[in-house]
Design an enzyme around this catalytic site. Structure first.
Site, PDB file in Angstrom:
ATOM      1  N   PRO A  30       1.018  -1.273   0.145  1.00 14.44           N
ATOM      2  CA  PRO A  30      -0.211  -0.171   0.249  1.00 14.44           C
ATOM      3  C   PRO A  30       0.628   1.428  -0.099  1.00 14.44           C
ATOM      4  O   PRO A  30       1.626   0.803   0.686  1.00 14.44           O
ATOM      5  CB  PRO A  30      -0.792  -0.216   1.060  1.00 14.44           C
ATOM      6  CG  PRO A  30      -0.631  -2.188   1.585  1.00 14.44           C
ATOM      7  CD  PRO A  30       0.668  -2.067   1.345  1.00 14.44           C
ATOM      8  N   LYS A  31       0.286   2.236  -0.419  1.00 10.46           N
ATOM      9  CA  LYS A  31       0.816   3.370  -0.631  1.00 10.46           C
ATOM     10  C   LYS A  31       0.662   4.130   0.385  1.00 10.46           C
ATOM     11  O   LYS A  31      -0.953   4.626   0.539  1.00 10.46           O
ATOM     12  CB  LYS A  31       0.943   4.499  -2.105  1.00 10.46           C
ATOM     13  CG  LYS A  31       2.335   5.173  -2.404  1.00 10.46           C
ATOM     14  CD  LYS A  31       2.069   6.344  -3.752  1.00 10.46           C
ATOM     15  CE  LYS A  31       3.279   7.265  -3.622  1.00 10.46           C
ATOM     16  NZ  LYS A  31       2.813   8.228  -2.218  1.00 10.46           N
ATOM     17  N   TRP A  32       1.135   4.650   1.785  1.00  5.24           N
ATOM     18  CA  TRP A  32       0.994   5.765   2.428  1.00  5.24           C
ATOM     19  C   TRP A  32       1.429   6.783   2.265  1.00  5.24           C
ATOM     20  O   TRP A  32       1.451   7.687   1.465  1.00  5.24           O
ATOM     21  CB  TRP A  32       1.486   4.974   3.897  1.00  5.24           C
ATOM     22  CG  TRP A  32       1.734   3.926   4.003  1.00  5.24           C
ATOM     23  CD1 TRP A  32       2.829   2.626   3.646  1.00  5.24           C
ATOM     24  CD2 TRP A  32       0.970   3.279   5.181  1.00  5.24           C
ATOM     25  NE1 TRP A  32       2.116   1.020   4.610  1.00  5.24           N
ATOM     26  CE2 TRP A  32       0.783   1.637   4.932  1.00  5.24           C
ATOM     27  CE3 TRP A  32      -0.188   3.556   5.631  1.00  5.24           C
ATOM     28  CZ2 TRP A  32      -0.227   1.340   6.055  1.00  5.24           C
ATOM     29  CZ3 TRP A  32      -1.058   3.390   6.698  1.00  5.24           C
ATOM     30  CH2 TRP A  32      -0.803   1.845   6.402  1.00  5.24           C
ATOM     31  N   ASP A 176      -3.070   6.447  -0.881  1.00  2.00           N
ATOM     32  CA  ASP A 176      -3.337   7.122  -1.711  1.00  2.00           C
ATOM     33  C   ASP A 176      -2.849   6.194  -3.106  1.00  2.00           C
ATOM     34  O   ASP A 176      -3.127   7.053  -4.161  1.00  2.00           O
ATOM     35  CB  ASP A 176      -3.340   8.401  -2.221  1.00  2.00           C
ATOM     36  CG  ASP A 176      -1.462   8.897  -1.665  1.00  2.00           C
ATOM     37  OD1 ASP A 176      -1.125   7.476  -1.263  1.00  2.00           O
ATOM     38  OD2 ASP A 176      -0.332   9.913  -1.795  1.00  2.00           O
ATOM     39  N   GLY A 177      -3.323   4.851  -2.402  1.00  2.00           N
ATOM     40  CA  GLY A 177      -2.378   4.099  -3.997  1.00  2.00           C
ATOM     41  C   GLY A 177      -1.436   3.360  -3.201  1.00  2.00           C
ATOM     42  O   GLY A 177      -1.928   2.114  -2.745  1.00  2.00           O
TER      43      GLY A 177
END
Length: 357
Positions: A30-32, A176-177
């Protein structure tokens, strides 16, 4: 510090792509949505380093104390500082932590404590791991780091289908991605070895102001356009800006929009009455930023990634110009066109769970 790697050290970076790649040589995470942070610990000496190489210790004393309790005594770890409020990441609360007053920092460290999410291991004891594969570094990180006490380990998977589910669901928790790392590649400081896939959306916004380009004579070239959206009461709020125009486009926009300039009736030149306005004083800016009011008659379409803040929200990043929308009535450009992700919770993300909140 007697570590084999010492600050400042540039973190490995990512290139934006449109789709999550597939294949056997990818590790997905996951993009934090926080502050990139490298942690260097050598016994009692612990340094938090920002992406730009600056120390962050004074702003996050609670994170320093927690990592001193939980990390191995000689280690270098790459990760992200985040602040969660309720069940969602809060980037606004995180940015408020960068404050010049020590008393304010102490208060916020108690009210909005930060956590560290670890996602890469760069060195341990006297061993440098930069040349080791991503898969090996991940395995070593999992064996070395025990999550707890404001220290977390980001989920990771080699399954692109699961990564796509994370991409859709985890946004509801403020992420966010998705990040992709070549499983067989080493860690390359300062190089864009990774990929990132972020959410992309469009919205039609009112052009209600501009700022002149800082390197030109005022009136000759546009620096950015100030964008507005109406709330359910019809009040026009400043939602963000769009810029990054080429030099010729800046000059053309100055000629095209200059005739709309006004110092008369304008929704942003009246008493604020709760509306979000451009150029307001904040902790980053000690005085009002100069801008030129334009009659709110023009509409353009932007691409954007996400919003932030309590209603009325604003763009998290600058919008990207897509096209003019002469067919749109400015009064029809409202907040209801902004996508709202499904709700999710940070704890489920940290456990790697895929389920509706």
């Amino acid at each position: 510090m007697a570590l084999p790697l010492t600050p400042p050290l540039q973190p490995m970076l990512a290139t934006a792509v449109d789709e999550i790649p597939t294949g056997s040589d990818w590790v997905y995470e996951p993009k934090w949505d926080g502050y990139r942070c490298l942690v260097f610990r050598d016994g009692d000496d612990l340094v938090l380093q920002s992406r730009s190489g600056k120390p962050l210790n004074r702003y996050f004393p609670e994170a320093v104390a927690a990592l001193a309790r939980t990390l191995p005594r000689r280690v270098v770890v790459d990760g992200e500082l985040v602040v969660a409020k309720g069940d969602k990441l809060d980037f606004d609360a995180l940015t408020e932590r960068i404050h010049p007053a020590a008393s304010r920092v102490r208060l916020l460290s108690e009210l909005t404590p930060a956590s560290f999410v670890a996602f890469d291991l760069l060195a341990v004891d006297d061993e440098v791991l930069l040349d080791r594969s991503c898969a090996e570094r991940r395995a070593r990180l999992e064996a070395l780091v025990s999550p707890g006490d404001s220290l977390h380990l980001t989920p990771a998977t080699a399954d692109p289908a699961l990564a796509r589910q994370w991409f859709e669901l985890f946004e509801g928790a403020g992420l966010d991605g998705v990040i992709g790392k070549p499983a067989s590649a080493g860690y390359s400081p300062g190089k864009r070895t990774m990929i990132k896939v972020k959410h992309a959306r469009t919205a039609d916004c009112v052009v209600a102001g501009l700022r002149w380009h800082k390197d030109t004579e005022p009136g000759t070239a546009v620096g950015s356009l100030l964008l507005g959206l109406h709330d359910e009461r019809g009040v026009l709020h400043h939602v963000g800006v769009v810029g990054s125009f080429k030099a010729a486009e800046r000059r053309a926009l100055a000629q095209e929009l200059g005739g709309l300039a006004t110092d008369g009736e304008h929704p942003w030149l009246v008493e604020p009455d709760g509306r979000r306005l451009p150029g307001e004083v904040n902790r980053w800016r000690g005085k009002h930023a100069d801008w030129v009011a334009l009659r709110p008659e023009r509409v353009l379409e932007i691409a954007y990634t996400q919003t932030e803040g309590a209603a009325p929200a604003r763009l998290r990043h600058n919008g990207q110009f897509r096209r003019w929308r002469p067919d749109r009535d400015p009064a029809s450009c409202c907040y209801d066109q902004l996508d709202q992700p499904a709700r999710y919770d940070v704890e489920s993300v940290l456990r790697g769970e895929v389920r509706p909140a």
